[in-house]
Scaffold this active site. Sequence first.
Site, PDB file in Angstrom:
ATOM      1  N   ALA A  11      32.795  43.203  34.562  1.00 43.31           N
ATOM      2  CA  ALA A  11      33.481  42.728  33.361  1.00 43.31           C
ATOM      3  C   ALA A  11      34.796  42.111  33.816  1.00 43.31           C
ATOM      4  O   ALA A  11      35.227  42.322  34.945  1.00 43.31           O
ATOM      5  CB  ALA A  11      33.747  43.915  32.437  1.00 43.31           C
TER       6      ALA A  11
ATOM      7  N   GLU B 183      33.429  51.244  38.731  1.00 40.01           N
ATOM      8  CA  GLU B 183      34.365  51.435  37.611  1.00 40.01           C
ATOM      9  C   GLU B 183      35.286  52.630  37.792  1.00 40.01           C
ATOM     10  O   GLU B 183      36.439  52.612  37.371  1.00 40.01           O
ATOM     11  CB  GLU B 183      33.585  51.598  36.292  1.00 40.01           C
ATOM     12  CG  GLU B 183      33.016  50.306  35.733  1.00 40.01           C
ATOM     13  CD  GLU B 183      31.636  49.962  36.270  1.00 40.01           C
ATOM     14  OE1 GLU B 183      31.257  50.473  37.352  1.00 40.01           O
ATOM     15  OE2 GLU B 183      30.924  49.187  35.617  1.00 40.01           O
TER      16      GLU B 183
ATOM     17  N   GLU C  60      25.115  46.207  35.795  1.00 37.60           N
ATOM     18  CA  GLU C  60      24.564  46.657  34.503  1.00 37.60           C
ATOM     19  C   GLU C  60      23.727  45.529  33.881  1.00 37.60           C
ATOM     20  O   GLU C  60      22.654  45.753  33.327  1.00 37.60           O
ATOM     21  CB  GLU C  60      25.701  47.077  33.567  1.00 37.60           C
ATOM     22  CG  GLU C  60      26.379  48.366  34.038  1.00 37.60           C
ATOM     23  CD  GLU C  60      27.543  48.788  33.160  1.00 37.60           C
ATOM     24  OE1 GLU C  60      28.490  47.994  33.011  1.00 37.60           O
ATOM     25  OE2 GLU C  60      27.503  49.900  32.608  1.00 37.60           O
TER      26      GLU C  60
ATOM     27  N   GLY D 164      29.826  45.770  35.499  1.00 39.87           N
ATOM     28  CA  GLY D 164      29.082  45.082  34.448  1.00 39.87           C
ATOM     29  C   GLY D 164      28.051  44.105  35.002  1.00 39.87           C
ATOM     30  O   GLY D 164      27.056  43.800  34.344  1.00 39.87           O
TER      31      GLY D 164
HETATM   32  C1  TC6 Z   1      33.301  46.667  34.596  1.00 37.64           C
HETATM   33  O1  TC6 Z   1      32.527  45.864  35.008  1.00 37.64           O
HETATM   34  C2  TC6 Z   1      33.125  47.434  33.372  1.00 37.64           C
HETATM   35  C3  TC6 Z   1      32.080  47.170  32.562  1.00 37.64           C
HETATM   36  C4  TC6 Z   1      31.934  47.875  31.306  1.00 37.64           C
HETATM   37  C5  TC6 Z   1      32.122  46.940  30.157  1.00 37.64           C
HETATM   38  C6  TC6 Z   1      31.863  47.559  28.848  1.00 37.64           C
HETATM   39  N1  TC6 Z   1      37.824  40.786  36.649  1.00 37.64           N
HETATM   40  O2  TC6 Z   1      39.105  40.813  45.427  1.00 37.64           O
HETATM   41  P1  TC6 Z   1      39.302  39.358  45.606  1.00 37.64           P
HETATM   42  C7  TC6 Z   1      39.844  38.491  40.775  1.00 37.64           C
HETATM   43  S1  TC6 Z   1      34.748  46.953  35.428  1.00 37.64           S
HETATM   44  C8  TC6 Z   1      38.851  39.924  36.744  1.00 37.64           C
HETATM   45  O3  TC6 Z   1      40.556  38.894  46.235  1.00 37.64           O
HETATM   46  P2  TC6 Z   1      37.139  39.303  47.493  1.00 37.64           P
HETATM   47  C9  TC6 Z   1      40.885  39.100  41.686  1.00 37.64           C
HETATM   48  O4  TC6 Z   1      41.960  39.649  40.967  1.00 37.64           O
HETATM   49  C10 TC6 Z   1      34.718  45.875  36.816  1.00 37.64           C
HETATM   50  N2  TC6 Z   1      39.291  39.418  37.914  1.00 37.64           N
HETATM   51  O5  TC6 Z   1      38.062  38.699  46.358  1.00 37.64           O
HETATM   52  C11 TC6 Z   1      41.309  37.900  42.513  1.00 37.64           C
HETATM   53  O6  TC6 Z   1      42.206  37.133  41.732  1.00 37.64           O
HETATM   54  P3  TC6 Z   1      43.393  36.317  42.447  1.00 37.64           P
HETATM   55  C12 TC6 Z   1      33.837  46.379  37.868  1.00 37.64           C
HETATM   56  C13 TC6 Z   1      38.672  39.796  39.015  1.00 37.64           C
HETATM   57  O7  TC6 Z   1      36.187  38.233  47.879  1.00 37.64           O
HETATM   58  C14 TC6 Z   1      40.007  37.094  42.644  1.00 37.64           C
HETATM   59  O8  TC6 Z   1      39.158  37.541  41.579  1.00 37.64           O
HETATM   60  N3  TC6 Z   1      33.920  45.499  39.017  1.00 37.64           N
HETATM   61  C15 TC6 Z   1      37.587  40.683  38.988  1.00 37.64           C
HETATM   62  O9  TC6 Z   1      37.987  39.949  48.535  1.00 37.64           O
HETATM   63  C16 TC6 Z   1      39.294  37.304  43.953  1.00 37.64           C
HETATM   64  O10 TC6 Z   1      39.141  38.705  44.164  1.00 37.64           O
HETATM   65  C17 TC6 Z   1      34.801  45.677  39.970  1.00 37.64           C
HETATM   66  O11 TC6 Z   1      35.576  46.610  39.967  1.00 37.64           O
HETATM   67  C18 TC6 Z   1      37.162  41.183  37.744  1.00 37.64           C
HETATM   68  N4  TC6 Z   1      36.123  42.029  37.645  1.00 37.64           N
HETATM   69  O12 TC6 Z   1      36.326  40.478  46.802  1.00 37.64           O
HETATM   70  C19 TC6 Z   1      34.782  44.687  41.073  1.00 37.64           C
HETATM   71  N5  TC6 Z   1      37.161  40.884  40.262  1.00 37.64           N
HETATM   72  O13 TC6 Z   1      42.700  35.397  43.407  1.00 37.64           O
HETATM   73  C20 TC6 Z   1      36.164  44.165  41.308  1.00 37.64           C
HETATM   74  C21 TC6 Z   1      37.942  40.124  41.044  1.00 37.64           C
HETATM   75  O14 TC6 Z   1      44.076  35.671  41.311  1.00 37.64           O
HETATM   76  N6  TC6 Z   1      36.207  43.115  42.319  1.00 37.64           N
HETATM   77  N7  TC6 Z   1      38.857  39.463  40.307  1.00 37.64           N
HETATM   78  O15 TC6 Z   1      44.229  37.351  43.137  1.00 37.64           O
HETATM   79  C22 TC6 Z   1      36.066  43.334  43.622  1.00 37.64           C
HETATM   80  O16 TC6 Z   1      35.791  44.421  44.084  1.00 37.64           O
HETATM   81  C23 TC6 Z   1      36.285  42.158  44.539  1.00 37.64           C
HETATM   82  O17 TC6 Z   1      37.033  41.198  43.823  1.00 37.64           O
HETATM   83  C24 TC6 Z   1      34.999  41.481  45.052  1.00 37.64           C
HETATM   84  C25 TC6 Z   1      35.393  40.184  45.821  1.00 37.64           C
HETATM   85  C26 TC6 Z   1      34.287  42.434  46.027  1.00 37.64           C
HETATM   86  C27 TC6 Z   1      34.085  41.095  43.936  1.00 37.64           C
END
Ligand code: TC6
Length: 696
Positions: free
Chosen positions: A63, A125, A105, A102
């Site tokens: 998400a 999450e 999911e 998400g």
């Molecule tokens: C969820 O899904 C809940 C669902 C329930 C709903 C009801 N959203 O980490 P990087 C940005 S909770 C917004 O440097 P990488 C990040 O801030 C979510 N932004 O890249 C950065 O921005 P910047 C569960 C996001 O290649 C840019 O993207 N998912 C999100 O080293 C690049 O990111 C997670 O917790 C996001 N979800 O790693 C996964 N994700 O460039 C969270 C990233 O402006 N993400 N950004 O600084 C990660 O673990 C890592 O970003 C990655 C990529 C492994 C996907």
Amino acid sequence: MSQPVTVTRDGNVAIVTIDNPPVNAMSFHVREPLHARLLELRDDSSVEALVLACAGRTFVAGADITEFGKPIQYPFLPEIIDLIETFQKPTVAAVHGTALGGGLELAMGCHFRVAEASAKMGLPEVKLGILPGAGGTQRLPRLVGPSKALKMIVSGTPIGAKDALASGLVDEVVDGDLLANAIRFAREKAASKATLIAVSQRDDKLAPVRANMAAFDAEIAEVLKKSKGLDAPKTCAQSVRNALTMPFAEAATAERNFFHELVKGDQSRAQRHLFFAEREANKVPGVGKDDKPRKIAKVGVIGAGTMGGGISMSFVNGGIPVTILEMSDEALKRGLGVIEKNYGISVSRGSLTEEAKAKRMSMFKGTTDYADLADCDLIIEAVFEEMGVKEKVFGTLDKIAKPGAILASNTSYLDVNEIAKFTSRPQDVLGMHFFSPANVMKLLEIVRGSKTAPDVIATAIAVGKAIGKVPVVVGVCHGFVGNRMLGARGAEAEDLLLEGATPAQADKVFTDFGWPMGTYQMWDLAGLDIGWRTRKSLGKTAAIGDALCEQGRYGQKTGKGYYLYPDGRTPVSDPEVEALIVEKAREKGINRRDISNEEITERMMYPMINEGARILEEGIAIRSSDIDTVWVNGYGFPVGKGGPMFWAELVGLPKIVERLDYWYGKTGKEVYNPSPLLRKLAAQNGSFADATKAAA
Ligand code: TC6
């Protein structure tokens, strides 16, 4: 800008592609068209199967975290996933990169999942202080079984495609063209006319576990052991348990309610703050896209002691060979021996194979000759903390290092600008401050000297990330960000004891707060003789600390310090120390009194915040979130409180200033004198983030 959702056709198969760079997060502007296209495709009789794929470097990574804490706009993710489950034709997710949160999911809403061999899947999450709120705690147990789902969801750690295939999360792993294979797979399923069962309707992996709930509850208790003080892991476990005890719809509603509860709590706000803080820390003023990192293929480390050994292991673990230099063959042999022993422990714990250990050991080269460092791209010294010693090392490095090699000091306190002057290339010199044990701790303070070149900073950040560290760029001052604030945190530790606290009481205030240990336990672990030596060199004294050292009580390594360590590790209060404290207080004419836990917090943690504000004011830290990143990754500040500066705002800056003023008035000690920035922000009801923005 490209369309966030497009539909193409390959004969009777419809392909829905999400394109929302950089990580295809499920923002509102993706959810809305995705929901609309899915509705159309579900009712389109010319479509016999659906493939859900993503453009760019990854499948949906979750998400959109930036939307959390704000009113979420319809359509919601759970509705979209429920809609996919109503398809009466095969639906296939084509997974590449990372399908997280998400994103996974969404993929689990499909009947089938086809993944690239390099793909990773998980529900992280919990690391954001929430639980999967779009059916993840219900569908994952149905696909991989409750035990594995429990571990994945409570740890938040993703699994690879091979594991996902073996456990039933994916149906096929492909090496070649992912999309072509997913289309082929979808077409085969459509042609087979086999009965399609939505994941939510599956029960085969739940039934056997349901028969022995006591065993499952024991598994829950085991996985929750490490989640002290955090709400999300417990809620995740409860929600997975619901999959066994409630019908899908009821458990999914409960999951959604848990999600709403957690997302508005302080712990999740803190953990989301830390997620963005860590990424923000890579953005450094004056270091732009044109400052390309230099290539680091070989690293030299000077010193094979505890720090040098740990630093060397970090690089080797990250796949970069290391040449370690020591003064003598014996010291070198001892250092390499310790490294081998450490890897041996990993082998005995099952986290490393014998082959991997042998491969890692082959990546170390030991030497006593500086000339052997001539081909290194980065050389880090981890020698004695004395300017004279650093002068010799950097003077020699200047002569032998190749042009363009980066010369780094692992100094914890010394002036990096002074060190740079020992060379003819101050632009290539910086501090790379690792934290002990360096092969474990994630924090890397990158100390930027006044002449350090931007591409050298870019290189240190890039190589730090490549070896799994969390880099934070800081300025030059005594102790940089972390140790300088640590000094402020411990400044009143001796006087608190003299005035009436005990080490056990004060340390319990810390562990109850969520720190892994308190100040006196930490000092015992580090060795009390270190501080004693420093005090002596500065002409300072500490009645209790000095007396302990005079008795040979240096902490854990001598079996006793502020505590006794009968088993070598576990602190036990010592009546002798308590008597010593009483005696020293009497000698100083101090009437000991009851000290409240609140006073301990105010006199240890508020000065730390005050020092953080000074650090921010002086520009030693670029932003307050960098300070939080330092403390969470280097000193065990509890993640659920978001770091010292985030926590200070939860407490309220006006309250902190009021209490600092109180203690300053009472004691006249400078640690309590509120920094002008802290005072200003408190008066304006402002935040540290505002101060960072104003300074930018
Ligand atoms: C969820 O899904 C809940 C669902 C329930 C709903 C009801 N959203 O980490 P990087 C940005 S909770 C917004 O440097 P990488 C990040 O801030 C979510 N932004 O890249 C950065 O921005 P910047 C569960 C996001 O290649 C840019 O993207 N998912 C999100 O080293 C690049 O990111 C997670 O917790 C996001 N979800 O790693 C996964 N994700 O460039 C969270 C990233 O402006 N993400 N950004 O600084 C990660 O673990 C890592 O970003 C990655 C990529 C492994 C996907």
